[in-house]
Design an enzyme around this catalytic site. Structure first.
Site, PDB file in Angstrom:
ATOM      1  N   LYS A  73      32.369  26.283  -0.939  1.00 58.53           N
ATOM      2  CA  LYS A  73      31.537  25.383  -0.140  1.00 58.53           C
ATOM      3  C   LYS A  73      30.265  26.111   0.259  1.00 58.53           C
ATOM      4  O   LYS A  73      30.276  27.332   0.442  1.00 58.53           O
ATOM      5  CB  LYS A  73      32.279  24.938   1.126  1.00 58.53           C
ATOM      6  CG  LYS A  73      31.768  23.636   1.680  1.00 58.53           C
ATOM      7  CD  LYS A  73      32.251  22.482   0.849  1.00 58.53           C
ATOM      8  CE  LYS A  73      31.818  21.152   1.377  1.00 58.53           C
ATOM      9  NZ  LYS A  73      32.541  20.072   0.684  1.00 58.53           N
TER      10      LYS A  73
ATOM     11  N   LYS B  69      34.380  25.581  -7.003  1.00 60.67           N
ATOM     12  CA  LYS B  69      33.635  24.317  -6.945  1.00 60.67           C
ATOM     13  C   LYS B  69      33.592  23.821  -5.511  1.00 60.67           C
ATOM     14  O   LYS B  69      34.596  23.893  -4.800  1.00 60.67           O
ATOM     15  CB  LYS B  69      34.389  23.302  -7.815  1.00 60.67           C
ATOM     16  CG  LYS B  69      33.704  21.987  -7.992  1.00 60.67           C
ATOM     17  CD  LYS B  69      32.914  21.957  -9.286  1.00 60.67           C
ATOM     18  CE  LYS B  69      32.036  20.740  -9.392  1.00 60.67           C
ATOM     19  NZ  LYS B  69      30.929  20.725  -8.417  1.00 60.67           N
TER      20      LYS B  69
ATOM     21  N   HIS C 144      41.546  31.814  -8.058  1.00 62.34           N
ATOM     22  CA  HIS C 144      42.712  31.735  -8.957  1.00 62.34           C
ATOM     23  C   HIS C 144      42.379  30.913 -10.200  1.00 62.34           C
ATOM     24  O   HIS C 144      43.029  31.033 -11.220  1.00 62.34           O
ATOM     25  CB  HIS C 144      43.934  31.152  -8.229  1.00 62.34           C
ATOM     26  CG  HIS C 144      43.819  29.688  -7.927  1.00 62.34           C
ATOM     27  ND1 HIS C 144      43.019  29.194  -6.914  1.00 62.34           N
ATOM     28  CD2 HIS C 144      44.371  28.605  -8.499  1.00 62.34           C
ATOM     29  CE1 HIS C 144      43.095  27.879  -6.893  1.00 62.34           C
ATOM     30  NE2 HIS C 144      43.910  27.496  -7.845  1.00 62.34           N
TER      31      HIS C 144
ATOM     32  N   SER D 185      33.167  15.139 -10.523  1.00 64.13           N
ATOM     33  CA  SER D 185      32.361  16.334 -10.809  1.00 64.13           C
ATOM     34  C   SER D 185      32.977  17.107 -11.977  1.00 64.13           C
ATOM     35  O   SER D 185      32.265  17.662 -12.815  1.00 64.13           O
ATOM     36  CB  SER D 185      32.293  17.248  -9.590  1.00 64.13           C
ATOM     37  OG  SER D 185      31.287  16.829  -8.714  1.00 64.13           O
TER      38      SER D 185
ATOM     39  N   LYS E 266      42.560  20.930  -2.379  1.00 64.70           N
ATOM     40  CA  LYS E 266      42.218  19.602  -2.907  1.00 64.70           C
ATOM     41  C   LYS E 266      42.245  19.604  -4.437  1.00 64.70           C
ATOM     42  O   LYS E 266      42.837  18.724  -5.061  1.00 64.70           O
ATOM     43  CB  LYS E 266      40.802  19.251  -2.414  1.00 64.70           C
ATOM     44  CG  LYS E 266      40.393  17.832  -2.594  1.00 64.70           C
ATOM     45  CD  LYS E 266      38.997  17.621  -2.020  1.00 64.70           C
ATOM     46  CE  LYS E 266      38.926  17.895  -0.533  1.00 64.70           C
ATOM     47  NZ  LYS E 266      37.593  17.657   0.047  1.00 64.70           N
TER      48      LYS E 266
HETATM   49  P1  NAD Z   1      26.041  11.678   3.917  1.00 65.29           P
HETATM   50  O1  NAD Z   1      25.083  12.626   4.493  1.00 65.29           O
HETATM   51  O2  NAD Z   1      25.642  10.918   2.695  1.00 65.29           O
HETATM   52  O3  NAD Z   1      26.515  10.596   4.995  1.00 65.29           O
HETATM   53  C1  NAD Z   1      27.015  10.901   6.255  1.00 65.29           C
HETATM   54  C2  NAD Z   1      26.624   9.764   7.177  1.00 65.29           C
HETATM   55  O4  NAD Z   1      27.260   9.956   8.450  1.00 65.29           O
HETATM   56  C3  NAD Z   1      25.121   9.705   7.427  1.00 65.29           C
HETATM   57  O5  NAD Z   1      24.652   8.386   7.184  1.00 65.29           O
HETATM   58  C4  NAD Z   1      24.981  10.099   8.898  1.00 65.29           C
HETATM   59  O6  NAD Z   1      23.889   9.482   9.539  1.00 65.29           O
HETATM   60  C5  NAD Z   1      26.311   9.619   9.463  1.00 65.29           C
HETATM   61  N1  NAD Z   1      26.678  10.266  10.721  1.00 65.29           N
HETATM   62  C6  NAD Z   1      26.376  11.510  11.157  1.00 65.29           C
HETATM   63  N2  NAD Z   1      26.895  11.721  12.380  1.00 65.29           N
HETATM   64  C7  NAD Z   1      27.520  10.568  12.738  1.00 65.29           C
HETATM   65  C8  NAD Z   1      28.231  10.147  13.892  1.00 65.29           C
HETATM   66  N3  NAD Z   1      28.408  10.967  14.936  1.00 65.29           N
HETATM   67  N4  NAD Z   1      28.745   8.892  13.924  1.00 65.29           N
HETATM   68  C9  NAD Z   1      28.577   8.049  12.882  1.00 65.29           C
HETATM   69  N5  NAD Z   1      27.896   8.404  11.755  1.00 65.29           N
HETATM   70  C10 NAD Z   1      27.379   9.638  11.685  1.00 65.29           C
HETATM   71  O7  NAD Z   1      27.374  12.529   3.666  1.00 65.29           O
HETATM   72  P2  NAD Z   1      28.569  12.174   2.689  1.00 65.29           P
HETATM   73  O8  NAD Z   1      28.307  12.841   1.393  1.00 65.29           O
HETATM   74  O9  NAD Z   1      28.842  10.726   2.750  1.00 65.29           O
HETATM   75  O10 NAD Z   1      29.749  13.007   3.389  1.00 65.29           O
HETATM   76  C11 NAD Z   1      30.490  12.479   4.485  1.00 65.29           C
HETATM   77  C12 NAD Z   1      31.785  13.259   4.617  1.00 65.29           C
HETATM   78  O11 NAD Z   1      32.516  13.167   3.380  1.00 65.29           O
HETATM   79  C13 NAD Z   1      31.632  14.745   4.899  1.00 65.29           C
HETATM   80  O12 NAD Z   1      32.710  15.168   5.705  1.00 65.29           O
HETATM   81  C14 NAD Z   1      31.766  15.382   3.525  1.00 65.29           C
HETATM   82  O13 NAD Z   1      32.216  16.710   3.591  1.00 65.29           O
HETATM   83  C15 NAD Z   1      32.830  14.468   2.914  1.00 65.29           C
HETATM   84  N6  NAD Z   1      32.843  14.488   1.450  1.00 65.29           N
HETATM   85  C16 NAD Z   1      31.752  14.125   0.723  1.00 65.29           C
HETATM   86  C17 NAD Z   1      31.837  14.136  -0.668  1.00 65.29           C
HETATM   87  C18 NAD Z   1      30.681  13.680  -1.539  1.00 65.29           C
HETATM   88  O14 NAD Z   1      30.894  13.555  -2.767  1.00 65.29           O
HETATM   89  N7  NAD Z   1      29.527  13.383  -1.005  1.00 65.29           N
HETATM   90  C19 NAD Z   1      33.012  14.562  -1.308  1.00 65.29           C
HETATM   91  C20 NAD Z   1      34.116  14.908  -0.528  1.00 65.29           C
HETATM   92  C21 NAD Z   1      34.012  14.869   0.852  1.00 65.29           C
END
Ligand code: NAD
Length: 471
Positions: free
Chosen positions: A106, A70, A65, A362, A94
């Site tokens: 995604k 993104k 839409h 972003s 979002k």
């Molecule tokens: P990342 O890979 O940088 O960090 C995730 C961390 O979680 C890692 O250090 C990993 O070791 C840890 N982890 C994995 N399994 C685990 C468990 N069972 N218990 C505890 N820790 C565990 O990822 P991120 O970018 O920080 O993303 C984390 C979440 O945030 C995801 O759901 C992602 O979709 C969401 N998110 C990220 C962004 C972004 O800008 N990076 C934006 C929106 C949403």
């Protein structure tokens, strides 16, 4: 899949719940709900030992839409089509909640990144970008990837470089990917944006006396106890901002263990320890907890799940003692566990709002790449001269002199990072008021998540109406 309900079904359950509070044309709602495109890839990658491995990957564009679509790219072993579709649809809602003019998308690559060398990860990322480009699933006006679980600036720089080399006559090629290093068209403040957005969103909630009273909490962040699960990009920065604002981060959980300090962990020290040992376990001034699960079940004011989906489920929801659950990760609470928390009056600040800081910044990065100029470059000096003139006027009226040091501090113009933080703060604060007002308007039956979905659906409906596709 988790139990009987998949992640995509859980998102749709939230959608269907919200729809009951609207009277939009059901045909239009069907169009909004459905994922528009999904592409599955399987491509060969050469490993360092010369062997070839076939890697599976997906990109879903949930809603066109608004263009471009993104959404982040995830590297994880449990990536699957359902998850990618669920995350893409969350992105559509979002973006609408925080007024970012994108549709939702995604991507996911099914690998455990720890099993690959840096050169192998580079080959996987570049090949995936090439495949996305071949299928027209990437481009500054088409679909713009960003970092997510398991990816960061490095992967985004490989993606941007690959896209640019395939489209070297496109002046705006760098706008095809966000979350890049500053040297490659990135923006200052993108790395911390999701964690900072989480902090801003929770701060908005905590500043509201009416919302804190039923939880038995005072207003403000200072002195509140916080537990963070996942010390990656989002979790680390969120922990850092909570700690800087005077909250006590009393526990952190990672995939290989958890640590605690009831007086508050030193986030910089834990980060340094993790950099040196590749683990948070045994960090200075902390005690190891018996299991990573023990951390999220600790008594605290704010629990921040910042790792992956399906962390709070029917199996453990009764043991969650936090007064506020701040969904930094996508989908950390299952639909039925969410209902339990609602019945117990736990305040859940939902992912579809709370982790929108990443896509918001972003959006700023995309604007910067299209305009080819750093934020603040044109106005910084102008602002400084204007403030100085004002301060000289104050000196003349009061007949008192500012020291040169004071003049310099008071007249400082905004840098790019200041503008990004200000834009993010404004976005998160405005959106929080909007969803809170919607929740109050509906009354006791709706939580903040339902309010978010209603706000998002209303905005997307308006967009289709403006296109003249649906009356
Ligand atoms: P990342 O890979 O940088 O960090 C995730 C961390 O979680 C890692 O250090 C990993 O070791 C840890 N982890 C994995 N399994 C685990 C468990 N069972 N218990 C505890 N820790 C565990 O990822 P991120 O970018 O920080 O993303 C984390 C979440 O945030 C995801 O759901 C992602 O979709 C969401 N998110 C990220 C962004 C972004 O800008 N990076 C934006 C929106 C949403």
């Amino acid at each position: 899949m988790t139990g009987k309900i998949s992640f995509a079904e859980q998102v749709n359950l939230n959608f269907d719940k919200a729809v009951r509070f609207t009277d939009h044309d059901p045909r239009l709602l069907d169009q909004i709900r459905v994922c528009n495109f999904v592409c599955r890839f399987a491509f060969p990658v050469q490993k360092d030992d010369g062997s070839i491995e076939v890697v599976e990957a997906w990109r879903a564009e949930h809603s066109n839409h608004k263009l471009p679509t993104k959404g982040g790219i995830r590297f994880a072993l449990d990536v699957n089509e359902d998850e990618v579709v669920a995350l893409a649809s969350l992105m559509s809602y979002k973006c609408a909640v925080v007024n970012v003019p994108f549709g939702g998308a995604k991507g996911g690559v099914r690998i455990d990144r720890r099993q690959y060398s840096k050169r192998e990860l580079e080959r996987i990322t570049r090949r995936f970008t090439y495949e996305l480009s071949r299928k027209n699933f990437i481009g500054p006006g088409i679909d713009v990837p960003a970092p997510d679980f398991g990816t960061g600036m490095k992967e985004m720089s490989w993606m941007a470089d690959t896209y640019q080399s395939l489209h070297n006559n496109d002046l705006n090629a760098l706008a095809a990917v966000t979350g890049k290093p500053v040297e490659l068209g990135g923006i200052r403040g993108r790395d911390e944006a999701t964690g900072l957005g989480v902090f801003y969103g929770v701060r908005e909630a905590c500043n509201n006396a009416e919302d804190m009273k039923p939880l038995g909490l005072d207003t403000g962040i200072e002195g509140k106890t916080v537990v963070v699960q996942g010390f990656g990009n989002v979790g680390f920065h969120a922990a850092r901002f909570f700690s800087e604002a005077g909250a006590k981060v009393i526990a952190i959980a990672e995939y290989d263990g958890a640590i605690t300090n009831p007086q508050g962990l030193d986030i910089a020290e834990v980060d340094e320890h993790r950099k040196q040992t590749k683990s948070i376990v045994d960090a200075p001034d902390s005690k190891n907890l018996p299991s990573k699960e023990a951390a999220i079940e600790m008594d605290c004011d704010i629990l921040v799940p910042a790792a992956l989906e399906n962390v709070i489920t029917d199996d453990n929801v009764d043991r969650i003692k936090a007064r506020i659950v701040a969904e930094a990760a996508n989908g950390p609470i299952t639909a039925s566990a969410n209902q339990h928390l609602f019945d117990r009056s736990v305040l859940v600040i939902p992912d579809v709002y709370l982790n929108a800081g990443g896509v918001t910044v972003s959006y700023f990065e995309w604007l910067k790449d299209l305009s080819h100029v750093r934020f603040g470059r044109l106005e910084k000096r102008f602002e400084e001269f204007a403030y100085r003139r004002l301060l000289k006027g104050v000196e003349n009226v009061t007949e008192r002199r500012f020291s040169e040091d004071m003049l310099r501090v008071l007249s400082e113009g905004a840098e790019e990072r200041d503008l990004v933080r200000s834009g993010l703060d404004e976005t998160m604060a405005t959106a929080y008021q909007e969803i809170r007002n919607k929740k109050c308007q509906i009354g006791g039956k709706a939580d903040l998540r339902t309010a978010c979905f209603i706000v998002a659906i209303d905005k997307i409906v308006l967009c289709y109406g403006d296109m003249g596709i649906f009356p």
